[in-house]
Design an enzyme around this catalytic site. Structure first.
Site, PDB file in Angstrom:
ATOM      1  N   LYS A  36       0.804  -1.493  -0.157  1.00  0.00           N
ATOM      2  CA  LYS A  36      -0.283  -0.374   0.233  1.00  0.00           C
ATOM      3  C   LYS A  36       0.968   1.187   0.241  1.00  0.00           C
ATOM      4  O   LYS A  36       0.810   2.369  -0.789  1.00  0.00           O
ATOM      5  CB  LYS A  36      -0.586   0.135   1.138  1.00  0.00           C
ATOM      6  CG  LYS A  36      -0.437   0.156   2.356  1.00  0.00           C
ATOM      7  CD  LYS A  36      -1.237   0.119   3.260  1.00  0.00           C
ATOM      8  CE  LYS A  36      -0.421   0.401   5.026  1.00  0.00           C
ATOM      9  NZ  LYS A  36      -1.555   0.160   6.333  1.00  0.00           N
ATOM     10  N   GLY A  40      10.025  -1.301   0.198  1.00  0.00           N
ATOM     11  CA  GLY A  40      11.006  -1.233   0.950  1.00  0.00           C
ATOM     12  C   GLY A  40      11.537  -1.681   1.950  1.00  0.00           C
ATOM     13  O   GLY A  40      12.014  -1.066   3.131  1.00  0.00           O
ATOM     14  N   GLY A  41       9.943  -1.343   2.263  1.00  0.00           N
ATOM     15  CA  GLY A  41       9.685  -1.001   3.826  1.00  0.00           C
ATOM     16  C   GLY A  41      10.170  -0.532   5.177  1.00  0.00           C
ATOM     17  O   GLY A  41      10.643   1.093   4.436  1.00  0.00           O
ATOM     18  N   CYS A  43      12.596  -0.547   6.642  1.00  0.00           N
ATOM     19  CA  CYS A  43      14.140  -0.751   6.952  1.00  0.00           C
ATOM     20  C   CYS A  43      14.739   0.244   6.290  1.00  0.00           C
ATOM     21  O   CYS A  43      15.669   1.175   6.009  1.00  0.00           O
ATOM     22  CB  CYS A  43      14.630  -2.356   6.498  1.00  0.00           C
ATOM     23  SG  CYS A  43      16.685  -2.204   6.074  1.00  0.00           S
ATOM     24  N   GLY A 189      16.237   2.161  26.021  1.00  0.00           N
ATOM     25  CA  GLY A 189      17.515   1.892  25.697  1.00  0.00           C
ATOM     26  C   GLY A 189      17.188   1.017  25.285  1.00  0.00           C
ATOM     27  O   GLY A 189      18.707   0.387  25.169  1.00  0.00           O
ATOM     28  N   GLY A 190      16.641   0.313  24.449  1.00  0.00           N
ATOM     29  CA  GLY A 190      16.665  -0.473  23.976  1.00  0.00           C
ATOM     30  C   GLY A 190      17.941   0.003  21.854  1.00  0.00           C
ATOM     31  O   GLY A 190      18.452   1.203  22.005  1.00  0.00           O
ATOM     32  N   ILE A 192      17.000   1.055  18.811  1.00  0.00           N
ATOM     33  CA  ILE A 192      16.339   2.688  18.330  1.00  0.00           C
ATOM     34  C   ILE A 192      16.921   3.609  19.197  1.00  0.00           C
ATOM     35  O   ILE A 192      17.612   4.442  19.196  1.00  0.00           O
ATOM     36  CB  ILE A 192      14.844   2.414  18.281  1.00  0.00           C
ATOM     37  CG1 ILE A 192      14.779   1.092  17.244  1.00  0.00           C
ATOM     38  CG2 ILE A 192      14.816   3.669  17.892  1.00  0.00           C
ATOM     39  CD1 ILE A 192      13.465   0.674  17.084  1.00  0.00           C
ATOM     40  N   GLY A 277       9.773   0.141  21.231  1.00  0.00           N
ATOM     41  CA  GLY A 277       9.987  -1.583  20.446  1.00  0.00           C
ATOM     42  C   GLY A 277       8.672  -1.029  19.223  1.00  0.00           C
ATOM     43  O   GLY A 277       8.599  -0.240  18.631  1.00  0.00           O
ATOM     44  N   HIS A 453      47.834  -7.034   8.327  1.00  0.00           N
ATOM     45  CA  HIS A 453      48.182  -6.165   9.321  1.00  0.00           C
ATOM     46  C   HIS A 453      48.717  -4.311   8.549  1.00  0.00           C
ATOM     47  O   HIS A 453      49.607  -4.526   7.743  1.00  0.00           O
ATOM     48  CB  HIS A 453      49.563  -6.370   9.733  1.00  0.00           C
ATOM     49  CG  HIS A 453      50.368  -5.399  10.834  1.00  0.00           C
ATOM     50  ND1 HIS A 453      49.442  -5.025  12.302  1.00  0.00           N
ATOM     51  CD2 HIS A 453      51.069  -4.922  10.788  1.00  0.00           C
ATOM     52  CE1 HIS A 453      50.325  -4.482  13.049  1.00  0.00           C
ATOM     53  NE2 HIS A 453      50.986  -3.904  11.891  1.00  0.00           N
TER      54      HIS A 453
END
Length: 474
Positions: A36, A40-41, A43, A189-190, A192, A277, A453
């Protein structure tokens, strides 16, 4: 009604949906996506890509601020939020055009409307035909053999602090700011919440993080959480943990919000970001016309092959409530398609999915940490190597504490069951750890693999050697 009979109709064009559609097309199937909004939604449009674009701008600004520490003196500099936002939008647009091109390349039909699952009817002896309603009032019916529900999720709001999109914001609202607030509180505090905290503190905003639990990042190791909290605190972020808010502790005014975080402290804020969330998009998609079951949060229940109670209907991505990560959604979508069309596929092990947090410093992990292993009654031992011992890491950052990388080993099998890291470029470094886990590699195999290295990835070589008491530089 659409004259086409589809092998697969995907409900939702986010990461799980469009990746699944491409995989089905590769298998020679006739596929349609119903979306709709924009392909890509979350994300692409409201999550991973736009936030990382803004975090890159913040990184450049931070580099300029700290340039004197690297011997580069800059007398005057400033930043332009409008230009940052325009750059973010251009990146999103470019990626979106790429997905559109992939749909054409793979001959996938895209229906831009609202899709719902229909029950049994004269058009189909089983539930699953998709009804598509368009804004102009027209509609289509898409008969099919299989359905994949990939409807994603949306930001969760607090019942006593609903989004008003002016002073009480969602993560989506944050991506549309035209002016920066002077003071903001981030509730949650997650991942996001902390990514926005890292971004905003670099842009000069006064940031407070309010977490109801005992500590930030409960899914990561306690040491990782402590290290990140210290780093953000040193940059100016204020933390209030064990702080469960209620209607009585929050007052929303016309142009401000007041939050009482404890008996001694009340915050006067321009804006509040609620980042507690995400909620699955499973309402009003026709689940009542099927046998599909959901949990109390609305997540669709599936088996290990992503099948619902109606075996011809699968579900993947955020709407099933597993790991809400784009790369996990992609794997779920592919697994679902390969199972429905009888292709051999690898089982999905959620414990071997890499997780990244794009704060400064970055955090990444895969598998168990010491606390989560103990919670599963796994006897483990851990080994740690600090980035202070790695030349390239010392070159990359002037932070006193450059972070560390930790490996967790099962004491009984001596297998690697988890790797956690915090420090420079670890969101790239975690992919080597992911490959190691995928190949069932051992610590000594990691340690004996020659690493260039100087490179930051030498930390993994040293870590693998340390497990065998053979580390050179630590």
């Amino acid at each position: 009604m659409s004259e086409k009979q589809y092998d697969l109709v995907v409900l939702g064009g986010g990461t799980a949906g469009y990746v699944a559609a491409i995989r089905a097309s590769q298998l020679g199937k006739k596929v349609a996506i119903v979306e709709k909004s924009l392909l890509g939604g979350t994300c692409l449009h409201k999550g991973c890509i736009p936030t990382k674009a803004l975090l890159k701008s913040a990184e450049v600004l931070r580099t300029v601020k700290e340039s004197a520490d690297f011997g580069v003196n800059i007398d005057h500099f400033s930043f332009d939020l409008k230009t940052m936002m325009e750059r973010k939008d251009n990146i999103v647009s470019q990626m979106h055009h790429g997905i559109d091109s992939l749909m054409q390349k793979n001959h996938i039909d895209v229906f831009n409307g609202t899709g719902r699952i229909m029950g049994t009817s004269i058009f189909s002896p089983q539930s699953g035909t998709i009804s598509v309603e368009y804004e102009d009032g027209e509609s289509d019916l898409l008969p099919n053999q299989y359905v994949l529900i990939a409807t994603g999720s949306y930001p969760t709001q607090l019942p006593f602090l609903p989004f008003n999109h002016k002073t009480v914001l969602s993560s989506s609202d944050m991506l549309e700011l035209t002016d920066l607030p002077t003071k903001i509180a981030i509730i949650g505090g997650g991942v996001i919440g902390l990514e926005f905290a890292s971004l905003l503190i670099d842009l000069g905003v006064e940031v407070s993080v309010i977490e109801a639990g005992e500590r930030i990042l409960p899914a990561e190791s306690a040491q990782i959480a402590k290290c990140l909290k210290t780093a953000l605190s040193e940059r100016g972020v204020a933390f209030y943990e064990n702080c469960a808010l209620s209607d009585a502790s929050v007052t929303v005014n016309a142009n401000s919000v007041t939050i009482q975080v404890n008996e001694e402290k009340t915050l006067e804020l321009d804006k509040v970001l609620v980042a507690i969330g995400r909620t699955p998009n499973t309402n009003d998609i026709g689940l009542n016309n099927t046998k599909i079951q959901t949990d109390q949060l609305g997540n669709i229940l599936v088996n290990e092959c992503l099948q619902t109670e109606d075996k011809h209907i699968y579900a993947a991505g955020d709407c099933i409530g597993k790991l809400q990560l784009a790369h996990v959604s992609s794997k779920e979508g592919i697994l679902a398609v390969e199972h429905m069309f009888n292709e051999s596929s690898l089982p999905l092990n959620y414990n071997k999915m890499p997780k990244c947090i794009y704060t400064h410093p970055e955090v990444a992990s895969i598998g168990y940490n010491k606390e989560s292993a103990k919670a599963q009654n796994i006897k483990s031992k851990s080994f740690k190597v600090g980035f202070n011992a790695i030349g390239k890491a010392v070159i990359e950052t002037n932070a006193k504490d450059k972070g560390f990388c930790e490996m967790v080993i099962d004491q009984e099998t001596n297998e690697i069951i988890g790797i956690s890291m915090i420090g420079p470029q670890v969101t790239e470094l975690i992919n080597e750890a992911s490959l190691l886990q995928f190949m069932n590699g051992s610590a000594i195999e990691l340690g004996l693999t020659t690493h260039a290295h100087p490179s930051i990835s030498e930390v993994l070589m040293e870590l693998g050697l340390k497990v065998e008491n053979r580390a050179i530089h630590v």
